[in-house]
Design a protein around this motif. Structure first.
Motif, PDB file in Angstrom:
ATOM      1  N   ALA A  84       0.884  -1.141  -0.109  1.00 48.30           N
ATOM      2  CA  ALA A  84      -0.010  -0.034   0.061  1.00 48.30           C
ATOM      3  C   ALA A  84       0.967   1.255  -0.068  1.00 48.30           C
ATOM      4  CB  ALA A  84      -0.851   0.110   1.242  1.00 48.30           C
ATOM      5  N   ILE A  85       0.730   1.963  -1.096  1.00 49.10           N
ATOM      6  CA  ILE A  85       1.851   3.136  -0.995  1.00 49.10           C
ATOM      7  C   ILE A  85       1.097   4.295  -0.389  1.00 49.10           C
ATOM      8  CG2 ILE A  85       2.753   4.868  -2.602  1.00 49.10           C
ATOM      9  CD1 ILE A  85       3.908   2.060  -3.134  1.00 49.10           C
ATOM     10  N   THR A  86      -0.319   4.403  -0.616  1.00 47.52           N
ATOM     11  CA  THR A  86      -0.801   5.319   0.464  1.00 47.52           C
ATOM     12  C   THR A  86      -2.021   4.744   1.016  1.00 47.52           C
ATOM     13  OG1 THR A  86      -2.533   6.515  -1.178  1.00 47.52           O
ATOM     14  CG2 THR A  86      -0.343   7.049  -1.418  1.00 47.52           C
ATOM     15  N   LEU A  87      -2.590   5.501   1.997  1.00 46.34           N
ATOM     16  CA  LEU A  87      -4.082   4.983   2.458  1.00 46.34           C
ATOM     17  C   LEU A  87      -5.022   5.934   2.024  1.00 46.34           C
ATOM     18  CD1 LEU A  87      -3.213   3.355   6.056  1.00 46.34           C
ATOM     19  CD2 LEU A  87      -3.652   2.337   3.849  1.00 46.34           C
ATOM     20  N   GLY A  88      -4.795   6.839   0.852  1.00 55.30           N
ATOM     21  CA  GLY A  88      -5.977   7.931   0.664  1.00 55.30           C
ATOM     22  C   GLY A  88      -5.329   9.089   1.024  1.00 55.30           C
ATOM     23  N   SER A  89      -6.091  10.172   0.789  1.00 53.41           N
ATOM     24  CA  SER A  89      -5.703  11.361   1.114  1.00 53.41           C
ATOM     25  C   SER A  89      -6.475  11.906   2.576  1.00 53.41           C
ATOM     26  CB  SER A  89      -5.950  12.577  -0.013  1.00 53.41           C
ATOM     27  OG  SER A  89      -7.152  12.331  -0.342  1.00 53.41           O
ATOM     28  N   LYS A  90      -7.407  11.327   2.665  1.00 50.67           N
ATOM     29  CA  LYS A  90      -8.399  11.780   3.803  1.00 50.67           C
ATOM     30  C   LYS A  90      -7.837  11.055   5.092  1.00 50.67           C
ATOM     31  CE  LYS A  90     -12.840  12.460   1.323  1.00 50.67           C
ATOM     32  NZ  LYS A  90     -14.063  12.112   1.330  1.00 50.67           N
ATOM     33  N   SER A  92      -9.081  11.286   8.181  1.00 48.86           N
ATOM     34  CA  SER A  92     -10.202  10.853   8.969  1.00 48.86           C
ATOM     35  C   SER A  92     -10.544   9.227   8.465  1.00 48.86           C
ATOM     36  CB  SER A  92     -11.368  11.638   8.984  1.00 48.86           C
ATOM     37  OG  SER A  92     -11.899  11.559   7.572  1.00 48.86           O
ATOM     38  N   ARG A  93      -9.917   8.971   7.185  1.00 49.30           N
ATOM     39  CA  ARG A  93     -10.298   7.436   6.635  1.00 49.30           C
ATOM     40  C   ARG A  93      -9.323   6.662   6.674  1.00 49.30           C
ATOM     41  NH1 ARG A  93     -13.510   4.104   4.869  1.00 49.30           N
ATOM     42  NH2 ARG A  93     -13.001   4.266   2.477  1.00 49.30           N
ATOM     43  N   LYS A  94      -7.979   6.871   7.008  1.00 50.75           N
ATOM     44  CA  LYS A  94      -6.946   6.094   7.000  1.00 50.75           C
ATOM     45  C   LYS A  94      -6.875   4.924   7.882  1.00 50.75           C
ATOM     46  CE  LYS A  94      -3.403   9.801   5.685  1.00 50.75           C
ATOM     47  NZ  LYS A  94      -2.968   9.185   4.128  1.00 50.75           N
ATOM     48  N   LEU A  95      -7.459   4.883   8.853  1.00 48.31           N
ATOM     49  CA  LEU A  95      -7.372   3.754   9.774  1.00 48.31           C
ATOM     50  C   LEU A  95      -8.455   2.683   9.179  1.00 48.31           C
ATOM     51  CD1 LEU A  95      -6.608   5.056  13.283  1.00 48.31           C
ATOM     52  CD2 LEU A  95      -5.275   3.546  11.984  1.00 48.31           C
ATOM     53  N   GLU A  96      -9.695   3.373   8.806  1.00 52.46           N
ATOM     54  CA  GLU A  96     -10.599   2.578   8.312  1.00 52.46           C
ATOM     55  C   GLU A  96     -10.228   1.844   7.001  1.00 52.46           C
ATOM     56  OE1 GLU A  96     -15.522   3.097   7.417  1.00 52.46           O
ATOM     57  OE2 GLU A  96     -14.357   4.698   7.847  1.00 52.46           O
ATOM     58  N   ARG A  97      -9.752   2.622   6.159  1.00 48.83           N
ATOM     59  CA  ARG A  97      -9.194   2.239   4.888  1.00 48.83           C
ATOM     60  C   ARG A  97      -8.120   1.071   4.896  1.00 48.83           C
ATOM     61  NH1 ARG A  97      -8.888   5.892  -0.474  1.00 48.83           N
ATOM     62  NH2 ARG A  97      -9.339   3.891  -1.373  1.00 48.83           N
TER      63      ARG A  97
END
Length: 298
Positions: A84-90, A92-97
């Protein structure tokens, strides 16, 4: 007034797509099963086939373009490591993603690893490549390559029309340039498409119904994403279109593909800091062994 007889023969065919979409929405609205660690997924760490490093810009890309890694896992005893290069830009959503990503990887049997702890990397895009912090990201990625020493690297193609996809492509190639100075071994590169088609793909991989169903099961673990945009429901149609386009651009326009669903890639070989694109296009149907594909690089 429209003459119904003009389209009455084809209307049931069109309506089947509407019904399929409604069924997919119904399945999506039911809570996906949480995947528990199983002997099958833990055995993946003991596989003796090729090591595949799947460099995913976001959680869900590992499934959206993961048809070939899945077949390598199933048919060639490969170890597939999703990075996983990133977990998205938000934020607030990183742990959930991250949780959704782990569930998706468990579903298909991929190992899951973050490019950096605790929540992967940020600012992976072409603009960030001009900033001083990019050098540290190259080092992180090169260290991962040196640690894993993959036989096959899967990454977005250069013009996949999303900044993080394009940034991931640049980061992996920059790291490969550093890694090549340490290791001179051959590495197969498999470039993927999602936001924009590859202009000249050279690899069409057939996908069985059961494998597509498994990929959709895994994709449905990304609940936060598909709830805002149900792109998983159009994944079968995208794969049908891949076969239509693939038969034209990979030189098999006169053949009758024996599979309905497929994924398109650009395959090349990286050695001593140089990328050599596979000259002759390949179609791997659902009955062929992937050994024939790997032999092109050995």
């Amino acid at each position: 007034m429209t003459n119904n007889k003009k389209y009455s023969r084809w209307l049931p065919f069109v309506e089947m797509f509407t019904k399929a979409n409604a069924l997919g929405q119904q399945i999506s609205n039911s809570r996906p099963e949480q995947q528990a660690e199983s002997p099958a997924s833990s055995l993946n760490q003991q596989n003796h086939g090729p090591k595949v490093l799947l460099c995913s810009p976001h959680p869900d890309d590992e499934i959206l373009t993961g048809a070939l890694p899945l077949r390598l896992l199933q048919e060639n005893n490969a170890t597939v490591i999703n990075l996983a290069i990133t977990l998205g830009s938000k934020k607030s959503r990183k742990l959930e993603r991250l949780h959704e990503l782990k569930q998706a990887c468990l579903t298909v049997g991929f190992q899951c690893r973050l490019a950096a702890t605790p929540l992967a990397l940020d600012q992976i895009n072409p603009q960030a490549r001009t900033r001083p912090a990019w050098a540290e990201k190259i080092k992180i990625m090169a260290d991962i390559l040196n640690n894993i020493q993959p036989d096959i690297i899967v990454l977005p193609h250069a013009n996949d029309n999303h900044p993080t996809h394009q940034g991931t492509h640049l980061l992996v190639l920059d790291a490969l340039a550093t890694y090549s100075k340490i290791k001179s071994s051959k590495t197969i590169l498999i470039e993927t498409e999602f936001w924009q088609p590859i202009q000249n793909p050279n690899l069409l991989v057939g996908v069985k119904n059961e494998d597509l169903a498994l990929l959709l099961t895994a994709l449905s673990q990304h609940q936060g994403e598909i709830s805002r945009n149900p792109y998983h429901l159009s994944q079968p149609a995208r794969m049908i279109d891949n076969v239509r386009r693939g038969r034209e651009v990979t030189g098999h326009r006169d053949s009758q593909a024996d599979f309905l669903f497929g994924e398109l890639y650009l395959a090349s070989l990286w050695q001593a800091g140089e990328k050599t694109i596979l000259r002759n296009p390949i179609t791997i149907d659902t009955q062929m062994k992937l050994d024939d594909f790997i032999c092109h690089f050995t």
